[in-house]
Motif scaffolding. Structure first.
Motif, PDB file in Angstrom:
ATOM      1  N   LEU A 118      35.907  22.483  37.965  1.00  0.00           N
ATOM      2  CA  LEU A 118      34.507  22.664  38.910  1.00  0.00           C
ATOM      3  C   LEU A 118      34.407  22.133  40.183  1.00  0.00           C
ATOM      4  N   GLY A 119      36.289  20.965  40.877  1.00  0.00           N
ATOM      5  CA  GLY A 119      36.307  19.894  41.210  1.00  0.00           C
ATOM      6  C   GLY A 119      37.264  20.974  42.091  1.00  0.00           C
ATOM      7  N   GLN A 120      37.631  21.784  41.559  1.00  0.00           N
ATOM      8  CA  GLN A 120      38.573  22.223  42.937  1.00  0.00           C
ATOM      9  C   GLN A 120      38.328  22.661  43.959  1.00  0.00           C
ATOM     10  N   ALA A 121      38.625  21.905  45.498  1.00  0.00           N
ATOM     11  CA  ALA A 121      37.951  23.073  46.494  1.00  0.00           C
ATOM     12  C   ALA A 121      38.392  24.114  47.325  1.00  0.00           C
ATOM     13  N   ILE A 122      38.530  25.443  47.490  1.00  0.00           N
ATOM     14  CA  ILE A 122      39.546  25.625  48.488  1.00  0.00           C
ATOM     15  C   ILE A 122      39.874  25.608  49.121  1.00  0.00           C
ATOM     16  N   LEU A 123      39.097  25.602  50.159  1.00  0.00           N
ATOM     17  CA  LEU A 123      39.117  25.089  51.459  1.00  0.00           C
ATOM     18  C   LEU A 123      37.775  23.705  52.149  1.00  0.00           C
ATOM     19  N   ILE A 130      34.188  24.810  49.979  1.00  0.00           N
ATOM     20  CA  ILE A 130      33.891  25.675  49.296  1.00  0.00           C
ATOM     21  C   ILE A 130      34.836  25.911  48.013  1.00  0.00           C
ATOM     22  N   ARG A 131      33.700  25.828  46.882  1.00  0.00           N
ATOM     23  CA  ARG A 131      34.813  25.635  45.305  1.00  0.00           C
ATOM     24  C   ARG A 131      33.862  26.763  44.508  1.00  0.00           C
ATOM     25  N   PRO A 132      34.437  27.198  43.823  1.00  0.00           N
ATOM     26  CA  PRO A 132      33.662  27.880  42.878  1.00  0.00           C
ATOM     27  C   PRO A 132      32.957  26.535  42.101  1.00  0.00           C
ATOM     28  N   LYS A 133      31.573  27.638  41.758  1.00  0.00           N
ATOM     29  CA  LYS A 133      30.680  26.777  40.697  1.00  0.00           C
ATOM     30  C   LYS A 133      29.772  27.255  39.447  1.00  0.00           C
ATOM     31  N   THR A 134      30.363  27.941  39.078  1.00  0.00           N
ATOM     32  CA  THR A 134      30.155  28.407  37.477  1.00  0.00           C
ATOM     33  C   THR A 134      31.854  29.071  36.877  1.00  0.00           C
ATOM     34  N   LEU A 135      32.080  29.039  35.746  1.00  0.00           N
ATOM     35  CA  LEU A 135      33.560  29.027  35.156  1.00  0.00           C
ATOM     36  C   LEU A 135      33.872  30.893  35.275  1.00  0.00           C
ATOM     37  N   GLY A 136      33.064  31.317  35.860  1.00  0.00           N
ATOM     38  CA  GLY A 136      33.756  32.904  35.993  1.00  0.00           C
ATOM     39  C   GLY A 136      33.904  32.912  37.418  1.00  0.00           C
ATOM     40  N   GLN A 137      32.947  32.258  38.061  1.00  0.00           N
ATOM     41  CA  GLN A 137      33.682  32.091  39.716  1.00  0.00           C
ATOM     42  C   GLN A 137      35.420  31.253  39.449  1.00  0.00           C
TER      43      GLN A 137
END
Length: 370
Positions: A118-123, A130-137
């Protein structure tokens, strides 16, 4: 409860973890600023942590967190707190969603590291990452990186469109594509479109407004109109895609459950060179009159083709209010019960028809039971 003075920070008393009837205790020292960010406003994240592990008592005094209770849950809670602390140290803002999804991840696979997933920010836009908040995301975002066409299918609140648009903006900023095309079917308009005031653009604009809103969150609001005017970003109804070949583009089709099978085929065949497509939708919310959804059909037609990925998000990936996930689950259970009843009625009717054919007596002429 074990004596905290005889236990090293972050350790569980030796021998307790193997005895389910004993209590365990663990201590973690946290920097003051990090402690504030870890606990959250009004200690809400602490409350969320306690809900995940009901057999653990969590105490905070100064810069120290003490976990005491069931050995297995204490060990799990300690691992979760360590992962959350790593996220805080990485500059990530925590919410209840990160706590819940991190606990779920660790519960399913101890080899997973939520701080990495969950630590990798998209932008980062306007001071917000903005980054994923769940494993599915996270798996959904990874699929977009590694496939040309990705279908994001799931209920409301799972971030399907928002994350797809974030990846589109990221691709544009990195010069991986030269334009972004965002589209969705204006199904709700139908025959009523002509009765709305204004030009065609004015009439369609309300159905595209969610896409504009997301763009303004991810980019400088003053820059968005310029990119729209230059054609670098295009927001248009699905009907405008017909007859085009979209090269060097990142294309996002939203609300795809409201496309017909013909529209879906038309859209997918617009794919040009050096382009990506992300198709998002919720097959439980089809607004088409005859419910013949192109999204529902495409899951069967293209399921085994390489470079096409179907990411299926669930209520566990909902990052809105916690009630949203429970609402989604309730409707899913209701639909399952309705389908089961429908199947039972069909089976009963088929059984009655077979009995009627064997006896040669129409059902209407069978003697009625008193």
């Amino acid at each position: 409860m074990a004596n905290s003075d005889s236990t090293a920070p972050g350790a569980i008393p030796e021998g307790d973890a193997g005895n389910p009837g004993s209590a365990a205790e663990a201590h973690l020292s946290v920097d003051g600023v990090q402690m504030v960010r870890l606990l959250g406003p009004q200690d809400r994240l602490l409350t969320t942590l306690e809900r995940q592990y009901p057999l653990v008592n969590v105490h905070v005094r100064g810069n120290e967190i003490t976990l005491a209770g069931d050995p297995t849950q204490v060990a799990a809670a300690q691992r979760l707190v360590e992962e959350l602390l790593q996220m805080v140290r990485n500059g990530q803002e925590l919410s209840a969603a990160e706590v819940t999804s991190s606990a779920r991840m660790l519960g399913s696979d101890l080899n997973l590291s939520p701080s990495d997933v969950l630590g990798q920010a998209i932008l980062t836009a306007r001071g917000k990452s903005i980054r994923p908040k769940t494993l599915g995301q996270s798996q959904y975002v990874d699929a977009i990186d590694h496939n040309t066409i990705v279908f994001g299918i799931g209920p409301a609140g799972t971030g399907k469109t928002y994350l797809a648009m974030a990846k589109a903006v990221q691709a544009l900023q990195r010069k991986e594509v030269t334009r972004i095309i965002l589209t969705r079917p204006a199904v709700e308009a139908g025959e009523r479109l002509g009765y709305l005031p204004g030009t065609l653009t004015d009439k369609i604009d309300p159905y595209l407004r969610p896409l504009y809103d997301a763009l303004n969150e991810m980019m400088d609001p003053e820059l968005v109109p310029k990119l729209l005017a230059a054609g670098t970003i295009e927001v248009a109804p699905l009907a405008y895609m017909r007859g085009r070949t979209l090269n060097d583009s990142f294309i996002v089709l939203d609300e795809a459950q409201n496309t017909t099978p013909e529209q879906m085929k038309m859209f997918l065949t617009r794919l040009g060179f050096n382009s990506k497509m992300v198709v998002t939708g919720d097959i439980t919310q089809i607004d088409l009159p005859n419910s013949a959804s192109g999204l529902r059909l495409v899951t069967r037609v293209l399921n085994d083709i390489d470079d096409i990925h179907f990411a299926r998000l669930t209520s566990e990936d909902v990052v809105r209010h916690s009630l949203v996930g429970r609402i989604v689950d309730a409707y899913t259970e209701y639909d399952a019960r309705q389908q089961a009843r429908h199947y039972e009625r069909e089976q009963a009717a088929e059984f009655a028809n077979r009995a009627e054919r064997r006896s040669g007596t129409p059902r209407d002429h069978l003697p009625k039971r008193r």
